[in-house]
Write a protein that holds these residues in place. Sequence first.
Motif, short mmCIF file in Angstrom:
data_model
loop_
_atom_site.label_atom_id
_atom_site.label_comp_id
_atom_site.label_asym_id
_atom_site.label_seq_id
_atom_site.Cartn_x
_atom_site.Cartn_y
_atom_site.Cartn_z
N LYS A 1 0.70 -1.27 0.03
CA LYS A 1 0.26 0.08 0.14
C LYS A 1 0.96 1.17 0.19
CE LYS A 1 -2.14 -1.39 3.81
NZ LYS A 1 -2.99 -1.32 4.67
N GLU A 2 1.98 1.23 0.50
CA GLU A 2 2.80 2.51 0.85
C GLU A 2 4.14 1.98 1.02
OE1 GLU A 2 3.46 6.18 3.93
OE2 GLU A 2 1.90 4.56 4.11
N TYR A 3 5.36 2.85 0.55
CA TYR A 3 6.57 2.56 0.91
C TYR A 3 7.29 3.77 1.03
CZ TYR A 3 7.59 3.29 -4.35
OH TYR A 3 7.70 3.75 -5.34
N ARG A 4 8.23 3.78 2.00
CA ARG A 4 9.26 5.12 2.28
C ARG A 4 10.44 4.54 2.99
NH1 ARG A 4 4.81 6.06 6.54
NH2 ARG A 4 5.33 4.84 8.14
N THR A 5 11.42 5.41 2.71
CA THR A 5 12.79 5.28 3.32
C THR A 5 12.94 6.56 4.19
OG1 THR A 5 15.05 5.15 2.67
CG2 THR A 5 13.71 6.81 1.24
N ASN A 6 13.99 6.29 5.08
CA ASN A 6 14.61 7.28 5.80
C ASN A 6 15.75 7.97 5.24
OD1 ASN A 6 16.25 5.27 6.19
ND2 ASN A 6 16.54 5.27 8.36
N ILE A 7 16.22 7.62 4.14
CA ILE A 7 17.33 8.36 3.41
C ILE A 7 16.88 8.81 2.00
CG2 ILE A 7 19.33 7.10 4.82
CD1 ILE A 7 19.21 5.16 2.48
N PRO A 8 15.77 9.51 1.99
CA PRO A 8 15.17 10.00 0.52
C PRO A 8 16.45 10.91 -0.02
CG PRO A 8 14.17 11.19 2.49
CD PRO A 8 14.85 10.17 2.96
N ASP A 9 17.35 11.61 0.48
CA ASP A 9 18.19 12.35 0.09
C ASP A 9 19.34 11.58 -0.58
OD1 ASP A 9 18.74 11.72 2.86
OD2 ASP A 9 20.62 12.99 2.78
N ARG A 10 19.48 10.35 -0.22
CA ARG A 10 20.69 9.40 -0.68
C ARG A 10 20.22 8.19 -1.63
NH1 ARG A 10 25.60 10.53 1.25
NH2 ARG A 10 26.01 9.90 -0.59
N ILE A 11 18.77 7.94 -1.81
CA ILE A 11 18.41 7.03 -2.71
C ILE A 11 16.99 7.37 -3.43
CG2 ILE A 11 19.35 5.03 -1.43
CD1 ILE A 11 16.86 4.26 -0.39
N GLU A 12 16.85 6.77 -4.54
CA GLU A 12 15.83 6.73 -5.47
C GLU A 12 15.32 5.26 -5.61
OE1 GLU A 12 16.78 8.35 -9.17
OE2 GLU A 12 16.83 10.35 -8.53
N MET A 13 13.97 5.21 -5.34
CA MET A 13 13.26 3.85 -5.28
C MET A 13 12.21 3.79 -6.23
SD MET A 13 12.28 3.67 -1.47
CE MET A 13 11.54 5.10 -0.79
N SER A 14 11.75 2.73 -6.90
CA SER A 14 10.32 2.56 -7.49
C SER A 14 9.84 0.93 -7.22
CB SER A 14 10.85 2.59 -9.08
OG SER A 14 11.54 1.76 -9.57
N LEU A 15 8.63 1.04 -7.35
CA LEU A 15 7.94 -0.27 -6.93
C LEU A 15 7.19 -0.64 -8.15
CD1 LEU A 15 7.68 -2.50 -4.64
CD2 LEU A 15 5.65 -1.25 -3.99
N LYS A 16 7.27 -1.70 -8.47
CA LYS A 16 6.34 -2.31 -9.89
C LYS A 16 5.79 -3.76 -9.53
CE LYS A 16 8.51 0.76 -13.00
NZ LYS A 16 9.72 1.12 -14.05
N PRO A 17 4.43 -3.86 -9.78
CA PRO A 17 3.93 -5.08 -9.67
C PRO A 17 4.77 -6.03 -11.15
CG PRO A 17 2.35 -3.72 -10.40
CD PRO A 17 3.35 -2.71 -10.24
N GLU A 18 4.96 -7.16 -10.59
CA GLU A 18 5.50 -8.00 -11.49
C GLU A 18 4.44 -9.07 -11.92
OE1 GLU A 18 9.70 -9.56 -12.38
OE2 GLU A 18 8.96 -11.05 -10.99
N VAL A 19 3.99 -9.61 -10.78
CA VAL A 19 2.82 -10.62 -11.10
C VAL A 19 1.68 -10.09 -10.22
CG1 VAL A 19 1.71 -12.84 -10.48
CG2 VAL A 19 4.30 -12.63 -11.17
N PRO A 20 0.45 -9.62 -10.84
CA PRO A 20 -0.51 -8.98 -9.94
C PRO A 20 -0.81 -9.63 -8.72
CG PRO A 20 -0.89 -8.72 -12.10
CD PRO A 20 -0.02 -9.48 -12.04
N ASP A 21 -0.85 -8.95 -7.61
CA ASP A 21 -1.34 -9.38 -6.29
C ASP A 21 -0.65 -10.34 -5.70
OD1 ASP A 21 -3.68 -7.56 -6.23
OD2 ASP A 21 -4.64 -9.26 -7.26
N LYS A 22 0.78 -10.73 -6.30
CA LYS A 22 1.65 -11.68 -5.66
C LYS A 22 3.27 -11.11 -5.64
CE LYS A 22 -0.75 -15.50 -5.12
NZ LYS A 22 -1.09 -15.68 -3.64
N VAL A 23 3.68 -10.52 -6.83
CA VAL A 23 5.09 -10.47 -6.67
C VAL A 23 5.22 -8.94 -7.24
CG1 VAL A 23 7.18 -10.86 -7.94
CG2 VAL A 23 5.55 -12.75 -7.61
N TYR A 24 6.27 -8.35 -6.46
CA TYR A 24 6.72 -6.70 -6.49
C TYR A 24 8.10 -6.62 -6.94
CZ TYR A 24 1.77 -5.25 -5.20
OH TYR A 24 0.47 -5.29 -4.67
N VAL A 25 8.33 -5.95 -7.48
CA VAL A 25 9.78 -5.48 -8.01
C VAL A 25 10.23 -4.14 -7.40
CG1 VAL A 25 11.80 -5.30 -9.47
CG2 VAL A 25 10.01 -7.02 -9.88
#
Length: 174
Positions: free
Chosen positions: A105-129
């Motif tokens: 539902k949500e994702y976040r980091t405590n180092i937003p000034d050092r990393i970029e991140m993305s989250l994509k579904p690979e298999v709907p409702d089962k696997v995320y990358v």
Amino acid sequence: MRNDWLTSDCACTVPRYDQSIPPGGQGGITLTIKPFSVIHRFKKETKVRLNDPDQPVVYLTMTGVAQPFIEIKPGHIVRLRGAPGDPVRRQVRIISHLPAPFKIKEYRTNIPDRIEMSLKPEVPDKVYVLEVRPKGQAPGAFAGVIELFTNSKERPRLIVRVFGEIYLPSAGGQ
């Protein structure tokens, strides 16, 4: 049977047993594994002390293969290492083995000034990358976490640890 009569080699073992057994009677002991503590192949031993002089101790052994509710592959640690401008990026897969649809539902980091991140579904409702890459060109070491919040009551929060080292190329081209 008192609580000190049962000793497990791991806090992940959860015993249930009959509290009192009359002389000559029968009782039961059930051992289970905490679901977040053990993954893959396991062997856990529990020592049971008895008041039987002919058999004062019994060892119970549980073995098996546990499949986690949710796996992070290749692991929950991401290491980013390279020079500024290098195409440094790492991916982890979050894989659900739950029967119900799995959502992050949500994702976040405590180092937003050092990393970029993305989250994509690979298999709907089962696997995320989850892809993680350094942000900007600033050299130096950093560490932090990415928290992922899910719809799973079994694993409502997942943690991915991030360690980075962005270094300047050495002088002299060697």
